[in-house]
Design an enzyme around this catalytic site. Structure first.
Site, PDB file in Angstrom:
ATOM      1  N   ARG A 199       0.847  -1.187   0.000  1.00 35.45           N
ATOM      2  CA  ARG A 199       0.000   0.000   0.000  1.00 35.45           C
ATOM      3  C   ARG A 199       0.885   1.242   0.000  1.00 35.45           C
ATOM      4  NH1 ARG A 199      -2.230  -3.671   3.627  1.00 35.45           N
ATOM      5  NH2 ARG A 199      -4.393  -4.272   3.205  1.00 35.45           N
TER       6      ARG A 199
ATOM      7  N   LYS B 295      -1.839  -2.210   7.857  1.00 35.36           N
ATOM      8  CA  LYS B 295      -2.986  -1.569   8.501  1.00 35.36           C
ATOM      9  C   LYS B 295      -3.218  -2.234   9.849  1.00 35.36           C
ATOM     10  CE  LYS B 295      -6.673  -1.121   5.912  1.00 35.36           C
ATOM     11  NZ  LYS B 295      -7.679  -1.396   4.859  1.00 35.36           N
TER      12      LYS B 295
ATOM     13  N   HIS C  53      -3.197   2.590  -5.712  1.00 39.29           N
ATOM     14  CA  HIS C  53      -3.912   1.343  -5.441  1.00 39.29           C
ATOM     15  C   HIS C  53      -3.994   0.473  -6.691  1.00 39.29           C
ATOM     16  CE1 HIS C  53      -6.375  -1.238  -2.937  1.00 39.29           C
ATOM     17  NE2 HIS C  53      -7.189  -1.397  -3.966  1.00 39.29           N
TER      18      HIS C  53
ATOM     19  N   ARG D 194      -1.065  -1.657  -6.973  1.00 46.92           N
ATOM     20  CA  ARG D 194      -1.250  -2.823  -6.091  1.00 46.92           C
ATOM     21  C   ARG D 194      -2.097  -3.890  -6.790  1.00 46.92           C
ATOM     22  NH1 ARG D 194      -1.474  -4.391  -0.625  1.00 46.92           N
ATOM     23  NH2 ARG D 194      -3.531  -4.922   0.179  1.00 46.92           N
TER      24      ARG D 194
ATOM     25  N   HIS E 208      -4.128  -9.228   3.024  1.00 49.96           N
ATOM     26  CA  HIS E 208      -5.573  -9.320   3.256  1.00 49.96           C
ATOM     27  C   HIS E 208      -5.839 -10.312   4.382  1.00 49.96           C
ATOM     28  CE1 HIS E 208      -6.548  -8.008  -1.156  1.00 49.96           C
ATOM     29  NE2 HIS E 208      -6.256  -6.994  -0.369  1.00 49.96           N
TER      30      HIS E 208
ATOM     31  N   TYR F 265     -10.388 -10.470  -7.835  1.00 44.30           N
ATOM     32  CA  TYR F 265      -9.798 -11.157  -8.984  1.00 44.30           C
ATOM     33  C   TYR F 265     -10.737 -12.183  -9.612  1.00 44.30           C
ATOM     34  CZ  TYR F 265      -5.726  -8.809  -7.196  1.00 44.30           C
ATOM     35  OH  TYR F 265      -4.871  -7.829  -6.760  1.00 44.30           O
TER      36      TYR F 265
END
Length: 354
Positions: A198, A222, A293, A296, A319, A329
């Protein structure tokens, strides 16, 4: 004295901003935000506070019951009187509104975040017997319609990085800055494209976080969790060239540890990286709106194509839920099905005799 880690600086800044917002809200709001402190990040709480303040301002300006009040005057009894319809009206108004002569819009994701903030806030007050009715829990979350994921194809990535390295298509003014920053920009963008990190993780990297022996970088995900991402040989070359230049720079006080520096010799900001990506993509990929993003997403796409392992992609991207990755995806699944259409063999191939 060594500089504070970037993520700690961000947290402290968020806390100060949060306190400013809460000073304009009733005291019970401060108590509620203190109550959710252990389960939320400072960034999340700051976002919640902004949305709560917007909600209070809306009530005072538009709801007849609150017309003579200010946000500081709104009591828990007032909140108990609210109905789901009041919150639905607020969300509807937020789709398009004008404030201080400026027009604002909010899409599905933004409306969902606003309702999430209200739900968390009202849930805390209700759970702790400060309100007798929870109107927010009766409001359905806005339906989020899936959007086509924008990403760069391999040829577009090559054009993008060529643009970064050689400055093709830039204006004369941009070319002046390009000559000064191209080594940094190539290192930064190569790193993002080869790791999928990120933008907030990238700007937070310190020099000591880079480990060339293991070809990895320590980042802060995060929520404050530390993790390692592994970079490619191509990114390594760009990083080494940049570090040679970085050694000659004298950063501003407090920014000595930062890997990537701005033109002002301070840690580069998220906004600056967004502008850098925009500058190079406008001429190399003009038909796509490329953001950090999207870099990414581009990395995740190529990793999925190469490995067919959604769990690996989820892990590398950081994730916590593989379903989040799968959702991004799903459009590639048809391609995967097509590639593997002959993998299940029904009968052995035989030579048919005439």
């Amino acid at each position: 004295m060594p500089a504070k880690p970037y993520n700690k600086q961000v947290d402290e800044n968020n806390i100060l901003l949060l306190r400013d917002i809460l000073s304009e809200l009733p005291q019970y709001a401060t108590i509620a935000f203190r109550g959710i402190e252990n389960t939320t990040s400072t960034r999340t709480r700051l976002g919640y506070a902004r949305d709560i303040k917007t909600f209070y301002e809306y009530l005072c300006e538009n709801n007849p019951f609150f017309r003579d009040k200010t946000p500081l005057d709104i009591t828990t009894e007032d909140l108990s009187r609210l109905e789901a319809e009041d919150i639905e009206e607020f969300l509807h108004a937020m789709k398009l509104y004008t404030k201080n002569g400026r027009t604002y819009t909010n899409g599905e994701q933004a409306l969902k975040r606003k309702l999430s903030a209200l739900r968390v806030f009202f849930a805390y007050l209700y759970k702790n017997d400060r309100i007798s009715s929870n109107a927010a829990e009766k409001v359905d979350m806005p339906k989020i319609h899936d959007k086509k994921i924008i990403r760069m194809e391999p040829n577009e990535v090559a054009d993008f990085l060529d643009n970064v390295e050689y400055g093709s298509g830039l204006t004369e003014r941009q070319k002046k800055y390009h000559e000064k920053n191209k080594v940094r920009d190539l290192a930064l963008l190569s790193l993002m494209l080869s790791t999928g990190m990120r933008v907030s993780e990238c700007v937070g990297i310190d020099i000591r976080d880079v480990d060339f022996d293991n070809m990895r970088i320590k980042i802060v995900r995060k929520g404050g969790k530390e993790a390692y991402v592994y970079f490619s040989d191509e990114a390594s070359e760009a990083l080494l060239e940049y570090l040679d230049e970085r050694k000659k720079l004298i950063p501003e006080k407090g920014h000595e540890d930062a890997l990537f520096l701005s033109g002002q010799l301070k840690r580069i900001s998220v906004r600056s990286v967004e502008n850098i990506v925009k500058k190079y993509s406008l001429t190399s990929v003009p038909l796509k709106h490329i953001t950090p993003h999207k870099l990414r997403s581009t990395f995740g796409t190529e990793l999925y194509r190469a490995t067919d392992d959604i769990y690996l992609v989820a892990d590398v991207l950081g994730h916590s839920d593989v379903n989040t990755t799968r959702k991004h995806y799903t459009d590639m699944d048809e391609d995967r099905k097509r590639r593997f259409r002959n993998e299940v063999q029904l009968r052995e191939k035989r030579t048919i005799k005439p």
